[in-house]
Structure formats: structure tokens, C-alpha cells
Design an enzyme around this catalytic site. Structure first.
Site, PDB file in Angstrom:
ATOM      1  N   LYS A 222     -28.986   0.336  -7.586  1.00 14.90           N
ATOM      2  CA  LYS A 222     -28.130  -0.160  -8.669  1.00 14.90           C
ATOM      3  C   LYS A 222     -28.926  -0.752  -9.818  1.00 14.90           C
ATOM      4  CE  LYS A 222     -23.731  -0.138  -6.347  1.00 14.90           C
ATOM      5  NZ  LYS A 222     -22.659  -0.852  -5.657  1.00 14.90           N
ATOM      6  N   ARG A 256     -24.757   0.517   2.645  1.00 12.02           N
ATOM      7  CA  ARG A 256     -24.382   1.787   1.998  1.00 12.02           C
ATOM      8  C   ARG A 256     -25.526   2.201   1.074  1.00 12.02           C
ATOM      9  NH1 ARG A 256     -22.293   3.378  -2.757  1.00 12.02           N
ATOM     10  NH2 ARG A 256     -20.841   5.116  -2.775  1.00 12.02           N
TER      11      ARG A 256
END
Ligand code: 7PJ
Length: 280
Positions: A222, A256
Site C-alpha cells: 500500500k 491479506r
């Protein structure tokens, strides 16, 4: 109505790696949907070989700035992939969707977990689908919606507010007939958060285990890692591994990630240290 027995319960071996399988429009560009489903199957099998114990299939990009896709388009992307994976991938299939109809159709096709980044807020019927199916569901925090959530995210105390939100969503789910054992919770790294907010959530992750349900962490590649490292997504793997180890030590359960192998290896080492679990 009595909920059906869950096809898969949350008594996974924790920690668990959830491997991300992308079903983006690009994957359809060279050879049509059959080949896209085929490629997704190959990718999912590779992730499982690398150590994933769940795979997460998403057909609607929830990246910052992205537009939502129509129900038909999302079904066209996701359903063939779930059909191809069901029964052959060997691990539970999670579907990353906010839409009750996508949830219904993919569960019927063999999916076993729902991952709703809106935490049952986007589609009024989602809570009933979760309650009736009895499947595990991930409730995630997001401030705003993907299109504009990064415009100006604000909190007085991000950890307090995200905790309060997840408590409220859990109470909502229970009131709609979802059982507590079905629920996983996720602070929603990157969803309506500045770099500082994401770092505060990672630093305060231990407080989320007090909610009494498994915590899912989605920090893979991210933007806050890009801000720290000055790296493009492909150069954020080791940064992601750092978040996985931090998350594990803080008590998170499901990770995840795009890059399963390095995250799984790091978890095995952390598990050996903390739990004495040594297995090749
Ligand atoms: C997350 C997700 C996450 C859960 C995405 C991306 C954006 N679902 N779906 N948690 N992120 N539960 O992978 O960069 O953090 S899509």
C-alpha cells in the site's frame, strides 16, 4: 430461519495468509474471459503452493480514486474465476465484494468467505446473505468511499474511532442475525487514511484484539509503504513483510498479501519464536 451450517469455519490455523488474486479488466485484454479465469486459477494455485490458506478474489477495484463497477460487470469478472477455483484450489475462496448479489452467486458457486470493505453498509441485503449463509465475513473500516476517500481523511483519534466503528458494525451484524463466530475485523489500512493514520493503526493494532474476534490486516504494497520507502508497488514487498511481523506480534490473525512466499516465511519464523512451532 436457522442459518445453514457454515461450509468453512474460522477455526483456521492462525496466523493465516490470504493470497490476493487480481481480476482486473487488464487480465481480460488478451484472450477473453475463459483465459482470464484460467490465469486466475494458475495464480491462485501458485499462491496456495507458496503458503496461502485462503485466496481472496476481487472484481471491483477499491483503490483510492477508483470508480465502482456495475453488478453485471463485477459478476462477469468474478463468477468464472470462482467457478474455476471452486473444488480445485484446495483452500477456502474469499470474495471481496460489497454487493449482496455477487455474494449470493459466488457462494452458490463455491466461495466460502465474504470480504466486504463496506462492512455491510453498501448493500442493505448483504447482512441477510451473510446471516443465511453462515459463512465467515470480514468487516472492514473505511472512511468515505474509494472515489474520494483519500481527499482529506480526518480523525480526532484514529485508533479510537476505528475501534468504535468496528464495534458498531459488529453489533449491527449481530442484530441482523449474523453469528459472532462468523466475524473477522479489519482496520482498513489505506481506506480513508493518511500515512500518519495508517502508522497509528499499525502501532495500535494490539488494541483491536480486545474486540474478541480475529483481526485481518491488509497492508500489502500500500501507498504508505511507498511514502516510507520511496518505492513503487513492486518494491514494497519487504516493507509489507515488516507489517506482517508487526501485525503478528500485535495479535493479528489473517494477512491479506500479494507476495505470499516472503510473508509466509516471515510468519513461520515469528511463529517458531513465539509458539515454538518448528516445521519445514
Ligand atoms: C483490503 C481489502 C484490505 C480487506 C483491498 C488493495 C486494495 N479487503 N481489499 N482489507 N484492501 N479486508 O489491496 O490495495 O485492506 S483492495
Amino acid at each position: 430461519m436457522t442459518p445453514a451450517a457454515p461450509t468453512f469455519s474460522l477455526d483456521l490455523q492462525f496466523p493465516a495468509v490470504m493470497g490476493i488474486v487480481n481480476v482486473t479488466p487488464d487480465s481480460f485484454s488478451d484472450g477473453g474471459r475463459f483465459f482470464a479465469a484460467d490465469a486466475a486459477l494458475e495464480q491462485a494455485l501458485a499462491l496456495v503452493r507458496e503458503g496461502a490458506s485462503i485466496v481472496d478474489i476481487g472484481g471491483e477495484s477499491t483503490r483510492p480514486g477508483s470508480e465502482l463497477v456495475s453488478l453485471d460487470e463485477e459478476l462477469r469478472r468474478v463468477l468464472p474465476v470462482v467457478e474455476a477455483l471452486a473444488g480445485s484450489v484446495g483452500v477456502p475462496i474469499s470474495v471481496d465484494t460489497m454487493k449482496a448479489e455477487v455474494a449470493r452467486r459466488t457462494l452458490a458457486a463455491g466461495a466460502a468467505v465474504l470480504n466486504d470493505v463496506s462492512a455491510l453498509r453498501y448493500d442493505d441485503e448483504m447482512a441477510a446473505v451473510v446471516a443465511e449463509s453462515g459463512c465467515p465475513v470480514c468487516l472492514m473500516h473505511m472512511q468515505g468511499m474509494p472515489k474520494s476517500m483519500q481527499d482529506d481523511p480526518r480523525y480526532d483519534d484514529v485508533v479510537d474511532e476505528v475501534l468504535a466503528f468496528l464495534e458498531e458494525r459488529m453489533a449491527f451484524a449481530l442484530a441482523r442475525g449474523v453469528r459472532e463466530q462468523q466475524i473477522m475485523l479489519d482496520p482498513g489500512i489505506g481506506f480513508g487514511k493518511t500515512v500518519a493514520h495508517n502508522l497509528a493503526l499499525l502501532d495500535g493494532l494490539g488494541r483491536f484484539t480486545a474486540l474478541g474476534r480475529p483481526v485481518l490486516l491488509g497492508a500489502s504494497r500500500k501507498r504508505f509503504l511507498g511514502a516510507i520507502l520511496g518505492a513503487e508497488p513492486s518494491g514494497r514487498t519487504i516493507g509489507t513483510v515488516a507489517t506482517t511481523v508487526i501485525g503478528y506480534l500485535a495479535g493479528a490473525h489473517v494477512f491479506r498479501v500479494h507476495d505470499v512466499k516472503p510473508n509466509f516465511e516471515a510468519l513461520r519464523v515469528a511463529l517458531a519464536v513465539r509458539e515454538g512451532v518448528v516445521a519445514p
